[in-house]
Motif scaffolding. Structure first.
Motif, PDB file in Angstrom:
ATOM      1  N   SER A  35      13.746 -59.250 -65.503  1.00  0.00           N
ATOM      2  CA  SER A  35      12.182 -58.433 -64.665  1.00  0.00           C
ATOM      3  C   SER A  35      10.893 -58.639 -65.231  1.00  0.00           C
ATOM      4  O   SER A  35      10.588 -58.364 -66.156  1.00  0.00           O
ATOM      5  N   TYR A  36       9.865 -59.332 -64.806  1.00  0.00           N
ATOM      6  CA  TYR A  36       8.740 -59.828 -65.558  1.00  0.00           C
ATOM      7  C   TYR A  36       8.033 -58.289 -65.656  1.00  0.00           C
ATOM      8  O   TYR A  36       7.098 -57.834 -66.225  1.00  0.00           O
ATOM      9  N   ASP A  37       8.459 -56.921 -65.592  1.00  0.00           N
ATOM     10  CA  ASP A  37       7.934 -55.775 -65.459  1.00  0.00           C
ATOM     11  C   ASP A  37       8.347 -55.035 -67.011  1.00  0.00           C
ATOM     12  O   ASP A  37       7.476 -53.976 -67.190  1.00  0.00           O
ATOM     13  N   ILE A  38       9.604 -55.612 -67.352  1.00  0.00           N
ATOM     14  CA  ILE A  38       9.508 -55.425 -68.895  1.00  0.00           C
ATOM     15  C   ILE A  38       9.040 -55.824 -69.730  1.00  0.00           C
ATOM     16  O   ILE A  38       9.036 -57.234 -69.956  1.00  0.00           O
ATOM     17  N   GLY A  39       7.991 -54.390 -70.500  1.00  0.00           N
ATOM     18  CA  GLY A  39       7.885 -55.050 -71.556  1.00  0.00           C
ATOM     19  C   GLY A  39       6.544 -56.440 -71.117  1.00  0.00           C
ATOM     20  O   GLY A  39       5.790 -57.043 -72.752  1.00  0.00           O
ATOM     21  N   SER A  40       5.744 -56.331 -70.020  1.00  0.00           N
ATOM     22  CA  SER A  40       5.139 -57.381 -69.709  1.00  0.00           C
ATOM     23  C   SER A  40       3.250 -57.399 -70.687  1.00  0.00           C
ATOM     24  O   SER A  40       2.917 -58.597 -71.336  1.00  0.00           O
ATOM     25  N   ASP A  41       3.177 -55.814 -70.520  1.00  0.00           N
ATOM     26  CA  ASP A  41       1.688 -56.062 -71.432  1.00  0.00           C
ATOM     27  C   ASP A  41       1.481 -56.755 -72.842  1.00  0.00           C
ATOM     28  O   ASP A  41       0.920 -57.067 -73.671  1.00  0.00           O
ATOM     29  N   TYR A  42       2.989 -56.048 -73.249  1.00  0.00           N
ATOM     30  CA  TYR A  42       2.804 -56.114 -74.498  1.00  0.00           C
ATOM     31  C   TYR A  42       3.246 -57.831 -74.795  1.00  0.00           C
ATOM     32  O   TYR A  42       2.980 -58.765 -76.199  1.00  0.00           O
ATOM     33  N   PHE A  43       4.364 -58.818 -74.009  1.00  0.00           N
ATOM     34  CA  PHE A  43       4.486 -59.990 -73.730  1.00  0.00           C
ATOM     35  C   PHE A  43       3.029 -60.373 -74.145  1.00  0.00           C
ATOM     36  O   PHE A  43       2.719 -61.342 -75.128  1.00  0.00           O
ATOM     37  N   ILE A  44       2.058 -60.240 -73.062  1.00  0.00           N
ATOM     38  CA  ILE A  44       0.816 -60.886 -72.521  1.00  0.00           C
ATOM     39  C   ILE A  44       0.266 -60.988 -74.320  1.00  0.00           C
ATOM     40  O   ILE A  44      -0.368 -61.886 -74.496  1.00  0.00           O
ATOM     41  N   ASN A  45      -0.095 -59.918 -74.820  1.00  0.00           N
ATOM     42  CA  ASN A  45      -1.258 -58.786 -76.260  1.00  0.00           C
ATOM     43  C   ASN A  45      -0.579 -59.627 -77.223  1.00  0.00           C
ATOM     44  O   ASN A  45      -1.210 -60.316 -78.232  1.00  0.00           O
ATOM     45  N   SER A  46       0.918 -60.424 -77.078  1.00  0.00           N
ATOM     46  CA  SER A  46       1.653 -61.166 -78.705  1.00  0.00           C
ATOM     47  C   SER A  46       1.571 -62.368 -78.682  1.00  0.00           C
ATOM     48  O   SER A  46       1.227 -62.770 -79.476  1.00  0.00           O
ATOM     49  N   PHE A  47       1.465 -62.683 -77.575  1.00  0.00           N
ATOM     50  CA  PHE A  47       0.571 -64.650 -77.254  1.00  0.00           C
ATOM     51  C   PHE A  47      -0.571 -64.647 -77.491  1.00  0.00           C
ATOM     52  O   PHE A  47      -0.901 -66.126 -77.825  1.00  0.00           O
ATOM     53  N   TYR A  48      -1.246 -63.200 -77.238  1.00  0.00           N
ATOM     54  CA  TYR A  48      -2.971 -63.779 -77.372  1.00  0.00           C
ATOM     55  C   TYR A  48      -3.243 -64.245 -78.672  1.00  0.00           C
ATOM     56  O   TYR A  48      -3.758 -64.680 -79.762  1.00  0.00           O
TER      57      TYR A  48
END
Length: 325
Positions: free
Chosen positions: A248-261
């Protein structure tokens, strides 16, 4: 919670100017000095910095403009395709080259005979450099410019949302996650740390005291690069792979987005790591730092609405941006 847009903008502004200057200085120094230019172990560093320099003056500057205006530099489908292509293909090329650099150091130190003839140098040195540089450019050119992509262009999203094109081909998305992300990053971390262990063990086996002073510059460079890739890229690539398998994209989504920034800072910080690892270059680079401090420009970002997209480059590739944005 994702990183605020204003913070993304200023972090890029702060780092990109000295990073570009550092890259230009490093490349100039290595290319004009024959000894450095002809050394095999410097070739991959020259390529990494060259790709990184092109990446910074295109992709990252385009992101700075986007963070400032909430719009791409040029609002046309062709520019958006080029932006998405450079954003992904350029980053993967740098990862591939860094992974090969981690492997090649073992060959240079422990198996130098593999470079003893022209044929061996072609097979074990130049060919891997060519493949690492060209493969991502060809692979993602096919995805963005040849294969059909049903993702509509969105001029309010990063890379106009065209990074989603890789997710429209499930087989290619899985291949991309493993071949272009997980395996290269795993290689960088493991081989870099293993090199330090092999050097120490070789000294120990020969009954010699480990001379840390002889290897501390190389160790600093290796561990710094490993630290960046392991803590910034590795967790997010694990999530990326899990998303492609149905997590599910709801799991760790904010961390995922921030880490790729923050993965962009691998490219921004690599020139500094390279300079610090070579003391003979630090003294020559100090005048450029003083010049930058005296002439640092002032840039004021425009106000960006609260509804802007949160999509990140690689988040787009997995489809997370469409869910968490």
């Amino acid at each position: 919670m994702t990183v605020p847009v204003i913070l993304k903008f200023w972090l890029f502004i702060i780092f990109i100017i000295p990073s570009i200057l550092c890259s230009i200085f490093y490349l100039h120094y290595f290319l004009i000095h024959r000894t450095f230019r002809q050394s095999l172990h410097n070739h991959v560093i020259i390529l990494i910095l060259s790709f990184g320099l092109i990446y910074m003056i295109t992709d990252i500057i385009w992101y700075i403009h986007y963070y400032r205006t909430n719009a791409p530099l040029v609002s046309t489908p062709m520019f958006c395709q080029i932006w998405a292509y450079i954003d992904i293909a350029g980053f993967v090329s740098i990862i591939m080259l860094t992974a090969w650099a981690s492997i090649e150091r073992h060959i240079l130190i422990f198996h130098p005979n593999l470079f003893s003839t022209k044929l061996k140098r072609l097979i074990f040195h130049y060919l891997p450099l060519i493949i690492s540089s060209i493969y991502p450019l060809i692979f993602f050119f096919i995805i963005f410019f040849i294969l059909p992509c049903d993702i509509p262009v969105d001029y309010t999203a990063e890379t106009c949302a065209l990074g989603f094109c890789t997710s429209t081909h499930p087989v290619l998305a899985i291949w991309d996650s493993w071949a272009d992300n997980i395996i290269p990053i795993f290689t960088i971390v493991i081989f870099s740390i293993a090199l330090i262990g092999r050097i120490w063990y070789s000294k120990y086996r020969m009954g010699q005291r480990f001379q840390w002073r002889n290897y501390k510059k190389m160790a600093f460079q290796l561990l710094s690069i490993s630290f960046l890739y392991f803590f910034i890229c590795w967790p997010s690539t694990i999530l990326y792979t899990a998303y492609t398998f149905g997590l599910s994209y709801d799991i760790g989504s904010d961390y995922f987005i921030n880490s790729f920034y923050f993965s962009y800072f691998i490219t921004l910080l690599t020139p500094f790591v390279s300079i610090v690892a070579l003391p003979e270059l630090r003294g020559k680079f100090q005048p450029l730092l003083r010049l930058y401090r005296r002439r640092r420009p002032t840039v004021v970002p425009e106000t960006i609405g609260m509804t802007r997209s949160k999509d990140r480059r690689t988040a787009e590739r997995t489809g997370t941006g469409a869910v968490v944005g």
